[in-house]
Design an enzyme around this catalytic site. Structure first.
Site, mmCIF file in Angstrom:
data_model
loop_
_atom_site.group_PDB
_atom_site.id
_atom_site.type_symbol
_atom_site.label_atom_id
_atom_site.label_comp_id
_atom_site.label_asym_id
_atom_site.label_seq_id
_atom_site.Cartn_x
_atom_site.Cartn_y
_atom_site.Cartn_z
ATOM 1 N N LYS A 43 1.025 -1.198 0.035
ATOM 2 C CA LYS A 43 -0.127 -0.424 -0.464
ATOM 3 C C LYS A 43 0.907 1.099 -0.221
ATOM 4 O O LYS A 43 1.816 0.975 0.463
ATOM 5 C CB LYS A 43 -0.745 -0.221 1.435
ATOM 6 C CG LYS A 43 -2.489 1.089 1.053
ATOM 7 C CD LYS A 43 -3.365 0.173 0.467
ATOM 8 C CE LYS A 43 -4.285 0.892 0.338
ATOM 9 N NZ LYS A 43 -6.074 -0.088 0.185
ATOM 10 N N ASP A 61 -6.798 4.648 -4.875
ATOM 11 C CA ASP A 61 -7.607 4.396 -3.612
ATOM 12 C C ASP A 61 -8.318 5.547 -3.011
ATOM 13 O O ASP A 61 -8.230 5.864 -4.358
ATOM 14 C CB ASP A 61 -6.088 3.245 -2.492
ATOM 15 C CG ASP A 61 -6.393 3.154 -1.231
ATOM 16 O OD1 ASP A 61 -7.214 1.990 -1.014
ATOM 17 O OD2 ASP A 61 -6.981 3.639 0.037
#
Ligand code: GLU
Length: 420
Positions: free
Chosen positions: A109, A149
């Site tokens: 991430k 995201d």
């Protein structure tokens, strides 16, 4: 003083979740330790020229959690509250997510601390290109493949793809997913997270005995994932969307909204608030709305020990990452609410990202119907894997998904062994 919900450290939550499952599976020693540590972390501080001619230093992180099962995969978020521990937790969740749906990836991430709502397109482009350049040594189609995201989108991915390709001297579409179709993006990627969520909700409803057709749905967070899940539950499954919200507030209508009209209103005014004929409610109220199905599709730590008891839904489909804290999981399990955990319920996004990467690498693109059909197969099969473990072990679906995922990651780690 009681700990405020926003101070719950998501990485502590992520590690606790690993411990619970490691206890159940008898995973100890070094293997358990690896599962609780990110493999690689890169923090970068970099200057960006702002529109007024000044420059500002921004901080970003890319965390590669585990790559035992394949290249790392996971989105990049832009948000003022990004922290390294949050990115670590999200990278861990990506690892378990990819394993839950059995796609050949590890987890990663990224996050940049910034307030994209107060930045111009030019500033966002310069920030994105510089961040991409700063992390370019650890990303790539065989290493780590970023995606959109929170507050990043297909345009952000196009800038990253271009920056990386310029450095290489040739086009590398497989370095990111969630790209525009014209750059090697996949049909169906834009709506894949919400679509996948709607599929697993449908499957769970059969087991729980909830009728989706005519059933009521509340959606917290009417962004990309939440609005698509609402549209598909409404269009394809005949559900009634009774409450929705965004960061500015919520709206309620007992006989249901047409979610497409709410989407139009949000496009025009910037929020769902003020939708004609709706009753204004708060963002928190949406979670407690009387509805059969609840879709938390906003940020982390929304369902806590404080409000879990007041949730009336029978099925919760976590379109967001980490919306439910562990204490709330227990309360909901006692109340026989089926929580379809994020690593299953929102895995449609990364599943179609996998399809996109596979198409980019082959240079051969699939039609939308094929993407959606394969997505449905993956989601139905993965729900079945998780539900089987939940039933056999008499645990909630989050623990069951972790059992499925962690077992797959541990199998890959064990069979590879420790180098050297
Ligand atoms: N950011 C999305 C997630 O949390 C998608 C990640 C991806 O497609 O790689 O699952």
């Amino acid at each position: 003083m009681p700990k405020s919900e926003s101070s719950i450290n998501p990485f502590e939550t992520a590690k606790r979740q690993v411990d619970i499952v490691a206890d159940m599976l008898g995973i100890n020693g070094g293997v358990r330790e690896i599962l609780k540590h990110p493999k690689r972390e890169l923090t970068v501080n970099f200057p960006v020229r702002l529109d007024d001619g000044s420059s500002r230093v921004f901080t970003g992180h890319r965390v590669q959690y585990n790559m035992a099962r394949g290249p790392c995969k996971g989105g990049i978020r832009y948000h003022p509250q990004v922290t390294l521990d949050e990115v670590r937790a999200l990278a861990a969740w990506m690892t378990w997510k990819c394993a839950t749906v059995n796609i050949p990836y590890g987890g990663a991430k990224g996050g940049v601390i910034c307030d994209p709502k107060h930045m111009s397109t030019g500033e966002l482009e310069r920030l994105t290109r510089r961040f991409a350049s700063e992390i370019s040594s650890i990303i790539g189609p065989e290493i780590d493949i970023p995606a959109p995201d929170v507050y990043t989108d297909s345009q952000t991915m196009a800038w990253i793809m271009d920056t990386y390709s310029m450095q290489k001297g040739y086009s590398v579409p497989g370095v990111v997913t969630g790209k525009p179709i014209s750059l090697g993006g996949s049909e169906g990627r834009g709506e894949a997270t919400g679509r996948g969520c709607a599929y697993v909700v449908r499957e769970a409803a059969k087991d729980v005995g909830v009728r989706v057709k005519g059933g009521t749905v509340a959606v917290q967070g009417f962004g990309n994932a939440g609005s698509v899940a609402a549209n598909i539950l409404y269009d394809e499954q005949g559900a009634k969307i009774v409450a929705v919200s965004d960061s500015k507030g919520g709206i309620y209508k007992a006989d249901g909204f047409n979610p497409h009209a709410v989407e139009e209103h949000k496009k025009k005014t910037g929020s769902v608030v003020g939708f004609p004929g709706a009753k204004a409610i708060s963002n928190e109220d949406v979670l407690e709305t009387k509805a059969d199905i609840l879709i938390p599709a906003a940020l982390e730590n929304q369902i806590t020990a404080k409000n879990a008891d007041r949730i009336s839904a029978k099925i919760i489909g976590e379109a967001a990452n980490g919306p439910t804290v562990p204490e709330a999981d227990e309360i909901l399990f006692q109340k026989k609410v089926v929580v379809l955990p994020d690593i299953l319920a929102n895995a449609g996004g990364v599943t179609v990202s996998y399809f996109e990467w596979a198409q980019d690498i082959q240079g051969y693109y699939w039609p939308l119907a094929e993407v959606n059909q394969r997505l449905e197969q993956v989601m139905v099969r993965s729900y079945g894997d998780v539900h089987k473990v939940a039933t056999e072990r008499k645990v909630h679906h989050r623990t069951a998904a972790y059992v499925v995922a962690i077992q797959r990651v541990v199998d890959a780690m064990r069979i590879r062994g420790i180098y050297p």
